[in-house]
Design an enzyme around this catalytic site. Structure first.
Site, PDB file in Angstrom:
ATOM      1  N   ALA A   9     -44.907  41.976  22.294  1.00  0.00           N
ATOM      2  CA  ALA A   9     -46.207  42.508  21.876  1.00  0.00           C
ATOM      3  C   ALA A   9     -47.356  41.664  22.415  1.00  0.00           C
ATOM      4  O   ALA A   9     -48.396  41.529  21.783  1.00  0.00           O
ATOM      5  CB  ALA A   9     -46.272  42.552  20.353  1.00  0.00           C
ATOM      6  N   GLY A  11     -48.837  42.114  25.412  1.00  0.00           N
ATOM      7  CA  GLY A  11     -49.715  42.841  26.333  1.00  0.00           C
ATOM      8  C   GLY A  11     -51.094  43.056  25.728  1.00  0.00           C
ATOM      9  O   GLY A  11     -51.272  43.092  24.515  1.00  0.00           O
ATOM     10  N   ARG A  15     -56.334  49.522  28.039  1.00  0.00           N
ATOM     11  CA  ARG A  15     -56.687  50.945  28.113  1.00  0.00           C
ATOM     12  C   ARG A  15     -57.096  51.530  26.756  1.00  0.00           C
ATOM     13  O   ARG A  15     -57.606  52.638  26.671  1.00  0.00           O
ATOM     14  CB  ARG A  15     -55.521  51.745  28.709  1.00  0.00           C
ATOM     15  CG  ARG A  15     -55.539  51.719  30.233  1.00  0.00           C
ATOM     16  CD  ARG A  15     -54.363  52.453  30.809  1.00  0.00           C
ATOM     17  NE  ARG A  15     -53.143  51.660  30.761  1.00  0.00           N
ATOM     18  CZ  ARG A  15     -51.927  52.154  30.966  1.00  0.00           C
ATOM     19  NH1 ARG A  15     -51.771  53.437  31.213  1.00  0.00           N
ATOM     20  NH2 ARG A  15     -50.862  51.366  30.922  1.00  0.00           N
ATOM     21  N   TYR A 100     -40.312  47.032  21.992  1.00  0.00           N
ATOM     22  CA  TYR A 100     -41.709  46.885  22.393  1.00  0.00           C
ATOM     23  C   TYR A 100     -42.595  47.171  21.185  1.00  0.00           C
ATOM     24  O   TYR A 100     -42.356  48.128  20.446  1.00  0.00           O
ATOM     25  CB  TYR A 100     -42.079  47.893  23.486  1.00  0.00           C
ATOM     26  CG  TYR A 100     -41.502  47.632  24.863  1.00  0.00           C
ATOM     27  CD1 TYR A 100     -40.774  46.477  25.153  1.00  0.00           C
ATOM     28  CD2 TYR A 100     -41.717  48.551  25.885  1.00  0.00           C
ATOM     29  CE1 TYR A 100     -40.264  46.260  26.429  1.00  0.00           C
ATOM     30  CE2 TYR A 100     -41.212  48.340  27.167  1.00  0.00           C
ATOM     31  CZ  TYR A 100     -40.479  47.192  27.435  1.00  0.00           C
ATOM     32  OH  TYR A 100     -39.993  46.995  28.684  1.00  0.00           O
ATOM     33  N   ASP A 102     -45.352  48.485  21.151  1.00  0.00           N
ATOM     34  CA  ASP A 102     -46.138  49.723  21.305  1.00  0.00           C
ATOM     35  C   ASP A 102     -45.244  50.957  21.452  1.00  0.00           C
ATOM     36  O   ASP A 102     -45.688  52.001  21.909  1.00  0.00           O
ATOM     37  CB  ASP A 102     -47.097  49.601  22.495  1.00  0.00           C
ATOM     38  CG  ASP A 102     -46.393  49.224  23.789  1.00  0.00           C
ATOM     39  OD1 ASP A 102     -45.145  49.126  23.797  1.00  0.00           O
ATOM     40  OD2 ASP A 102     -47.090  49.034  24.810  1.00  0.00           O
ATOM     41  N   ASN A 166     -35.512  53.426  32.328  1.00  0.00           N
ATOM     42  CA  ASN A 166     -35.373  52.369  31.339  1.00  0.00           C
ATOM     43  C   ASN A 166     -36.461  52.536  30.278  1.00  0.00           C
ATOM     44  O   ASN A 166     -37.642  52.592  30.593  1.00  0.00           O
ATOM     45  CB  ASN A 166     -35.547  51.018  32.066  1.00  0.00           C
ATOM     46  CG  ASN A 166     -35.564  49.850  31.116  1.00  0.00           C
ATOM     47  OD1 ASN A 166     -34.927  49.881  30.066  1.00  0.00           O
ATOM     48  ND2 ASN A 166     -36.281  48.805  31.493  1.00  0.00           N
ATOM     49  N   LYS A 348     -62.379  57.176 -13.852  1.00  0.00           N
ATOM     50  CA  LYS A 348     -61.961  55.853 -13.378  1.00  0.00           C
ATOM     51  C   LYS A 348     -61.431  55.081 -14.572  1.00  0.00           C
ATOM     52  O   LYS A 348     -62.075  55.097 -15.627  1.00  0.00           O
ATOM     53  CB  LYS A 348     -63.144  55.105 -12.758  1.00  0.00           C
ATOM     54  CG  LYS A 348     -62.749  53.785 -12.143  1.00  0.00           C
ATOM     55  CD  LYS A 348     -63.817  52.707 -12.316  1.00  0.00           C
ATOM     56  CE  LYS A 348     -63.869  52.204 -13.744  1.00  0.00           C
ATOM     57  NZ  LYS A 348     -64.775  51.053 -13.941  1.00  0.00           N
ATOM     58  N   TYR A 363     -68.772  62.092 -15.850  1.00  0.00           N
ATOM     59  CA  TYR A 363     -68.192  60.818 -15.424  1.00  0.00           C
ATOM     60  C   TYR A 363     -67.505  60.182 -16.624  1.00  0.00           C
ATOM     61  O   TYR A 363     -68.146  59.943 -17.661  1.00  0.00           O
ATOM     62  CB  TYR A 363     -69.263  59.853 -14.878  1.00  0.00           C
ATOM     63  CG  TYR A 363     -68.670  58.475 -14.646  1.00  0.00           C
ATOM     64  CD1 TYR A 363     -67.647  58.304 -13.710  1.00  0.00           C
ATOM     65  CD2 TYR A 363     -69.072  57.362 -15.394  1.00  0.00           C
ATOM     66  CE1 TYR A 363     -67.059  57.055 -13.520  1.00  0.00           C
ATOM     67  CE2 TYR A 363     -68.479  56.115 -15.205  1.00  0.00           C
ATOM     68  CZ  TYR A 363     -67.480  55.969 -14.267  1.00  0.00           C
ATOM     69  OH  TYR A 363     -66.885  54.754 -14.081  1.00  0.00           O
TER      70      TYR A 363
HETATM   71  C1  UD1 Z   1     -41.331  48.001  31.482  1.00  0.00           C
HETATM   72  C2  UD1 Z   1     -39.980  47.882  32.194  1.00  0.00           C
HETATM   73  C3  UD1 Z   1     -39.628  49.241  32.809  1.00  0.00           C
HETATM   74  C4  UD1 Z   1     -39.606  50.309  31.755  1.00  0.00           C
HETATM   75  C5  UD1 Z   1     -40.943  50.336  31.015  1.00  0.00           C
HETATM   76  C6  UD1 Z   1     -40.845  51.256  29.833  1.00  0.00           C
HETATM   77  C7  UD1 Z   1     -39.768  45.617  33.035  1.00  0.00           C
HETATM   78  C8  UD1 Z   1     -39.909  44.745  34.217  1.00  0.00           C
HETATM   79  N1  UD1 Z   1     -40.081  46.899  33.211  1.00  0.00           N
HETATM   80  O1  UD1 Z   1     -42.294  48.235  32.477  1.00  0.00           O
HETATM   81  O2  UD1 Z   1     -38.364  49.156  33.413  1.00  0.00           O
HETATM   82  O3  UD1 Z   1     -39.342  51.559  32.350  1.00  0.00           O
HETATM   83  O4  UD1 Z   1     -41.276  49.036  30.515  1.00  0.00           O
HETATM   84  O5  UD1 Z   1     -42.102  51.395  29.248  1.00  0.00           O
HETATM   85  O6  UD1 Z   1     -39.367  45.179  31.977  1.00  0.00           O
HETATM   86  N2  UD1 Z   1     -45.066  42.328  27.535  1.00  0.00           N
HETATM   87  C9  UD1 Z   1     -45.199  41.052  27.009  1.00  0.00           C
HETATM   88  N3  UD1 Z   1     -45.383  40.015  27.862  1.00  0.00           N
HETATM   89  C10 UD1 Z   1     -45.451  40.178  29.211  1.00  0.00           C
HETATM   90  C11 UD1 Z   1     -45.321  41.470  29.726  1.00  0.00           C
HETATM   91  C12 UD1 Z   1     -45.127  42.529  28.863  1.00  0.00           C
HETATM   92  O7  UD1 Z   1     -45.136  40.849  25.799  1.00  0.00           O
HETATM   93  O8  UD1 Z   1     -45.642  39.178  29.902  1.00  0.00           O
HETATM   94  C13 UD1 Z   1     -44.840  43.442  26.610  1.00  0.00           C
HETATM   95  C14 UD1 Z   1     -45.983  44.446  26.611  1.00  0.00           C
HETATM   96  O9  UD1 Z   1     -46.920  44.136  25.597  1.00  0.00           O
HETATM   97  C15 UD1 Z   1     -45.264  45.759  26.342  1.00  0.00           C
HETATM   98  C16 UD1 Z   1     -43.885  45.551  26.931  1.00  0.00           C
HETATM   99  O10 UD1 Z   1     -43.715  44.149  27.042  1.00  0.00           O
HETATM  100  O11 UD1 Z   1     -45.122  45.995  24.956  1.00  0.00           O
HETATM  101  C17 UD1 Z   1     -43.719  46.225  28.275  1.00  0.00           C
HETATM  102  O12 UD1 Z   1     -44.631  45.718  29.189  1.00  0.00           O
HETATM  103  P1  UD1 Z   1     -45.293  46.624  30.302  1.00  0.00           P
HETATM  104  O13 UD1 Z   1     -46.224  45.782  31.072  1.00  0.00           O
HETATM  105  O14 UD1 Z   1     -45.815  47.867  29.727  1.00  0.00           O
HETATM  106  O15 UD1 Z   1     -44.017  46.948  31.219  1.00  0.00           O
HETATM  107  P2  UD1 Z   1     -43.887  48.103  32.282  1.00  0.00           P
HETATM  108  O16 UD1 Z   1     -44.433  47.622  33.569  1.00  0.00           O
HETATM  109  O17 UD1 Z   1     -44.402  49.368  31.747  1.00  0.00           O
END
Ligand code: UD1
Ligand code: MG
Length: 452
Positions: A9, A11, A15, A100, A102, A166, A348, A363
Site C-alpha cells: 500500500a 503507492g 490519479r 494490494y 487498492d 497477473n 434525541k 422536539y
Molecule cells: C503489478 C504487477 C503486474 C500485475 C498488476 C496487477 C509487478 C511488477 N507487476 O503491476 O504483473 O498485472 O500489478 O494490478 O508486480 N506498490 C508498493 N511499493 C512499490 C510499488 C508498488 O507498495 O514500490 C504497491 C502499490 O501501491 C500497489 C501495488 O503495489 O498497491 C501494485 O503496484 P503497481 O505500481 O500498481 O503495479 P503494476 O505496475 O500495476
C-alpha cells in the site's frame, strides 16, 4: 498452515487527485484498505503486515484500533522491493499471501484456495482472464505450466496477445519467497524490482507454479482513479443488494439501495427506493422502509413502518412502531411497541413508552416518556438552558396539548393533562389539568388602525 498476509500500500495514487491517500479512499464509506483487511483475521492468527509509504501517518491513524504490523517503504522501487522490506518478519514456514491495498473485493474463499495450493507447491498465483489485458503482467505458460510473468512493458508482441494476467495476488512459502526476493534485480523496462520475477526463479528451481482463476473480474479489480472507484462502488452495492434479496428482502429497485455497513433482516422486509443503510442495522420481520430514508446503527422490531424521508440514527425500536414521513430520530432514541413518531418530529436521548404518540412537529430530547402518552403538535422539550441539558420525565397516559413547552428539568405525573399552549416550568401533578396561559381577553372598544 501458518498463514501470513502482506498488503502492499505504498503507492501514491496520484490519479485520485486527492489529499487522502489512495488506500483511505472510501468504498461503501469504508477505506479501501479496510475492505482488504476485512476478514483476514479468519485466515491468519498473525497481524497482517502493511507496507506503506505515502500519507503514512494518516493511514496508520485510520487503523489505530487494529493490530497491524506497519512497515515503511520510503522509496517505491517496485513490488519486489516492497515485499523485500518485510523479509525479516516472515517465518520460513509461513504461507505468505501478498495483497494490494487498492484491490478491495477479493474473497476469503479465493484466498483459501490460493493458500492451499501454495502449501502444496510453495507458490501459487491468482490470475484472471481479461478481454483487454493492456497494462497487466501476462502469465506465460508452456504446455499449460506457468513459466513466468512478463510485465506489459517488457512483453513481446506475441506475449501481448496473452489474455491471462497477473492479479498481483499470490501465496508463497516464506523460505522460498525470501530466497527469491534476495535474487531480484531491476534489469527491466521500468528499472524496478519486480515481485513477478520470482515466478521464473521458481521454475528454474524446479517448483511447480500453480494458479487459481478469480471467479470474476471484479473480485480482483484495482482502483486507480475516482471513476474506477465509482464503478467498483456500484459493483459492491449490486452484490449487497443481491445478498439482501437472497435473504428474502423485497427491494423495489435493487439499483437504488446503498449499504454502507451490515444489514441483517427478518422475513418479508420491503425496502423502497433510495434507502441508505450505514453501520449495523437490524430489521425485524415485515418491516417496511419507505423511499429516501437513511438508517444508521439501529435495531427495528417486527412490523415497523418507516415512512419516506426519515433519518434514523442509533435508535432502538420495539414492534409495530410507525415513524415518519420526515422524522429525525437521533442517537439514544428508544421507541416502545406500537408507538408513533410522525412528521417533522425530532427525538434525541428519548425513551418513548409503548403506544405513545408524538405525531407532529415536535422536539423531544433528554426525555423519559411512559406508555400511551399523546404529545400534541408543536410540543417542545426545552432541554437546554444554554449550558446544561436537563431531563423531562413524563408518566403514563399523559396528554400534552398542542404547542406546549416543557421546560426541563420537569416532571409530568401520570394521567396529567397539559392545556394547549402552556409553558410548563414546574412539575405537573398526576391526573389533573395543568396549564399556564394568560386569560383570553377581548378588547371591546378596539378599532383597526387606518392607513395613512
Ligand atoms: C503489478 C504487477 C503486474 C500485475 C498488476 C496487477 C509487478 C511488477 N507487476 O503491476 O504483473 O498485472 O500489478 O494490478 O508486480 N506498490 C508498493 N511499493 C512499490 C510499488 C508498488 O507498495 O514500490 C504497491 C502499490 O501501491 C500497489 C501495488 O503495489 O498497491 C501494485 O503496484 P503497481 O505500481 O500498481 O503495479 P503494476 O505496475 O500495476
Ligand atoms: Mg497497478
Amino acid at each position: 498452515m501458518n498463514a501470513r498476509f502482506v498488503i502492499l500500500a505504498a503507492g501514491k495514487g496520484s490519479r485520485m487527485k486527492s489529499q487522502l491517500p489512495k488506500v483511505l479512499q472510501p468504498l461503501a464509506k469504508k477505506p479501501l484498505l479496510a475492505h482488504v483487511l476485512n476478514g483476514l483475521s479468519e485466515l491468519s492468527d498473525k497481524a497482517p503486515i502493511v507496507v506503506y509509504g505515502h500519507g503514512g501517518d494518516q493511514v496508520k491513524a485510520a487503523f489505530s484500533n487494529q493490530s497491524i504490523q506497519w512497515i515503511c517503504q520510503t522509496e517505491q522501487k517496485g513490488t519486489g522491493h516492497a515485499v523485500q522490506m518485510t523479509s525479516a518478519e516472515l517465518a520460513d514456514d509461513d504461507i505468505v499471501t501478498i495483497l494490494y491495498g487498492d484491490v478491495p473485493l477479493v474473497k476469503n474463499s479465493t484466498l483459501e484456495r490460493l493458500q492451499a495450493l501454495a502449501d502444496k507447491s510453495s507458490i501459487a498465483l491468482l490470475t484472471v482472464t481479461l478481454e483487454n489485458p493492456t497494462g497487466y503482467g501476462r502469465i506465460v505458460r508452456e504446455d499449460g505450466q506457468i513459466k513466468a510473468i512478463v510485465e506489459h512493458k517488457d512483453a513481446t508482441d506475441a506475449q501481448h496477445q496473452i489474455k491471462e494476467v497477473n492479479t498481483g495476488i499470490m501465496s508463497v512459502r516464506g523460505k522460498e519467497l525470501k530466497k527469491w526476493l534476495s535474487q531480484l534485480d531491476s534489469n527491466n523496462a521500468q528499472g524496478e524490482l519486480y515481485l513477478t520475477d520470482i515466478v521464473a526463479m521458481a521454475c528454474e528451481d524446479n517448483y511447480e507454479v500453480l494458479s487459481v482463476q478469480a471467479d470474476c473480474e471484479w473480485d480482483v479489480a484495482g482502483v486507480n482513479d475516482k471513476s474506477q472507484l465509482a464503478e467498483l462502488e456500484r459493483i459492491y452495492q449490486q452484490r449487497k443488494a443481491k445478498e439482501l434479496m437472497i435473504h428474502g428482502v423485497t427491494l423495489l429497485d435493487p439499483s437504488r439501495v446503498d449499504i454502507r455497513g451490515k444489514v441483517s433482516v427478518g422475513n418479508d422486509v420491503e425496502i423502497d427506493v433510495n434507502v441508505v443503510f450505514e453501520g449495523a442495522v437490524k430489521l425485524g420481520s415485515r418491516v417496511k422502509v419507505g423511499p429516501n430514508c437513511v438508517l444508521k446503527d439501529c435495531v427495528i422490531g417486527d412490523d415497523c413502518v418507516i415512512e419516506a424521508y426519515s433519518h434514523i440514527d442509533s435508535t432502538v425500536m420495539g414492534n409495530a412502531v410507525s415513524v415518519g414521513p420526515y422524522a429525525r430520530l437521533r442517537p439514544g432514541t428508544e421507541l416502545g411497541d406500537n408507538s408513533k413518531i410522525g412528521n417533522f418530529v425530532e427525538t434525541k436521548k428519548a425513551v418513548v413508552g409503548a403506544g405513545s404518540k408524538v405525531n407532529h412537529l415536535s422536539y423531544i430530547g433528554d426525555t423519559q416518556m411512559g406508555s400511551d402518552v399523546n404529545i400534541g403538535a408543536g410540543t417542545i422539550t426545552c432541554n437546554y438552558d444554554g449550558v446544561n441539558k436537563h431531563q423531562t420525565i413524563i408518566g403514563n397516559n399523559v396528554f400534552v396539548g398542542s404547542d406546549s413547552q416543557l421546560v426541563a428539568p420537569v416532571e409530568i405525573g401520570s394521567g396529567a393533562t397539559i392545556g394547549a399552549g402552556s409553558t410548563i416550568t414546574k412539575d405537573a401533578p398526576e391526573e389533573l389539568l395543568t396549564l399556564s396561559r394568560s386569560k383570553q381577553l377581548t378588547i371591546k372598544n378596539w378599532t383597526k388602525p387606518n392607513k395613512k
